[in-house]
Design an enzyme around this catalytic site. Structure first.
Site, short mmCIF file in Angstrom:
data_model
loop_
_atom_site.label_atom_id
_atom_site.label_comp_id
_atom_site.label_asym_id
_atom_site.label_seq_id
_atom_site.Cartn_x
_atom_site.Cartn_y
_atom_site.Cartn_z
N VAL A 1 0.87 -1.19 0.00
CA VAL A 1 0.00 0.00 0.00
C VAL A 1 0.90 1.24 0.00
CG1 VAL A 1 -1.77 1.27 1.30
CG2 VAL A 1 -1.67 -1.22 1.49
N HIS A 2 0.73 2.11 -0.98
CA HIS A 2 1.49 3.37 -0.89
C HIS A 2 0.81 4.56 -1.56
CE1 HIS A 2 2.75 2.18 -4.96
NE2 HIS A 2 2.97 3.46 -5.14
N ARG A 3 -0.33 4.34 -2.18
CA ARG A 3 -1.01 5.45 -2.87
C ARG A 3 -1.45 6.51 -1.87
NH1 ARG A 3 0.43 5.52 -7.70
NH2 ARG A 3 0.57 3.38 -8.38
#
Ligand code: UD1
Ligand code: UDP
Length: 356
Positions: free
Chosen positions: A205-207
């Site tokens: 997850v990095h958005r």
């Protein structure tokens, strides 16, 4: 005939991976100057990729680091403009959709240097995503547009861009094919984490839309908690920082680890029972590895993976994520969506003909 100079701009993790096969192909015909903007700077987000893939280190690092979009892009523009004015390259090559991509594109276009965009034509049609703005703007000032898929070509047609467009396949597939065997031999991650094939899920997850929204981040973590499987979660530094800021943590079935190198990531992907991600590159790699993917976004630019039946868009809907994880198992075959693994060679040939 004099050797032409191509300046390639990279700055973020996926761009090191994308540029590796292209740099290798360019080496026989061009003088390539590799500029690292410094957007990513931790060893595990940058140097490890150069060393694993045996890439020549960047010729220059602008050392920009993090910051707001304007600050980061503006500093890159200043550095790149200065460099382009001095080096006067024959072509500038940019990759993907990050702020490093946009800065490279704008600086090249203003200096009237031919610009080539690798991974052109991708669209999520969500202008709230910084990456969507970066892609659209970059495509509209590019001279050569290297599209990975037919959909990407069609997206450009819809925007009136038909000149200089080439469907070449995806350089990430080239990278994967080149590194997979070595990764299988060298990666120790399964042993280190005591993982058994097919007995764990992999999450990334990095958005910004997820990390910078406490409720969305909580929903993702809550969904991971409810999965009937161990989850390995290599945590992007942005995500770790925001989880600390929000005061949220993962449950005991989730192994939060530092970002891993490319070899470990390829090994983790191909042995997992499911990939849950908001990454663009990881969605594609899931497809290429034949692992089902639950995308933690409402839309994707990699629509062909969804159409092929291997990727489902779940956003941060906990119930849907858990339901898909427990009950959805793709049966379909996988068509070769991303070319033949020789995209970089095609890019090099097209550049060679265009820059004569
Ligand atoms: C960037 C790209 C995104 C891409 C992602 C790949 C933009 C707008 N976003 O997002 O499209 O999918 O890279 O991973 O260009 N940080 C560190 N160490 C690092 C790198 C980042 O600590 O080596 C932290 C910093 O606090 C930084 C934050 O992460 O401010 C965000 O980094 P940044 O490069 O701005 O954006 P990403 O979220 O990495
Ligand atoms: N990746 C990696 N280690 C990690 C997470 C991702 O090597 O801990 C690789 C992944 O295999 C893929 C690329 O990084 O090749 C995707 O980059 P990322 O998810 O950061 O960005 P995006 O593709 O969304 O722009």
């Amino acid at each position: 005939m004099s050797i032409k100079t191509i300046v390639s701009i990279v700055g973020a993790r996926p761009q090191f991976i994308k540029s590796a096969p292209v740099s290798r192909a360019l080496a026989s015909e061009f003088r390539e100057v590799l500029i690292h903007t410094g957007q990513h700077y931790d060893y595990g987000m940058s140097d490890i990729f150069f060393s694993e893939m045996e890439m020549r280190p960047p010729d220059f690092n602008l050392g920009i680091g993090g910051g707001s979009h304007g600050e980061q892009t503006g500093k890159m523009l200043i550095g790149l403009e200065k460099f382009f004015n001095e080096a006067k390259p024959d072509c500038v090559l940019v990759y993907g959709d990050t702020n490093s991509t946009l800065a490279g594109a704008l600086a090249a276009a203003k200096a009237q240097i031919p610009l080539a965009h690798v991974e052109a034509g991708l669209r999520s049609y969500n202008r709230a995503m910084p990456e969507e703005l970066n892609r659209v703007l970059t495509d509209h000032v590019s001279t050569l547009l290297f599209c990975p898929t037919d959909v990407a070509v069609e997206n450009l047609v819809k925007e009136g861009i038909t000149k200089g467009v080439h469907r070449v396949g995806d350089v990430m597939y080239d990278a994967l094919l080149h590194n997979l065997e070595v990764a299988r031999k060298k990666s120790q991650i399964q042993k280190k984490l005591d993982l058994k094939k097919g007995r764990y899920a992999l999450a990334t997850v990095h958005r910004a839309a997820n990390t910078d929204d406490k409720e969305r981040m909580q929903s993702i973590l809550s969904a991971l908690r409810q999965l009937s499987s161990r989850v390995v979660f290599p945590v992007h530094p942005r995500t770790r920082k925001m989880m600390q800021e929000w005061g949220v943590s993962a449950s005991s079935n989730v192994s939060m680890i530092e970002p891993v190198g490319y070899f470990d990531m390829l090994a983790l992907q191909e042995n997992s029972n499911c990939i849950l991600t908001d990454s663009g590159g990881v969605q594609k790699e899931a497809y290429l590895a034949g692992v089902r993917c639950i995308t933690l976004r409402e839309e994707t630019e990699w629509v062909e993976t969804v159409a092929a039946g291997w990727n489902r868009l779940a956003g941060v809907d906990e119930k849907l994520i858990v339901d898909l994880f427990e009950n959805w198992f793709p049966k379909s075959e996988r068509a070769p969506l991303y070319g033949d693994g020789h995209s970089a060679k095609q890019i090099c040939e097209i550049l060679s003909n265009s820059l004569k």
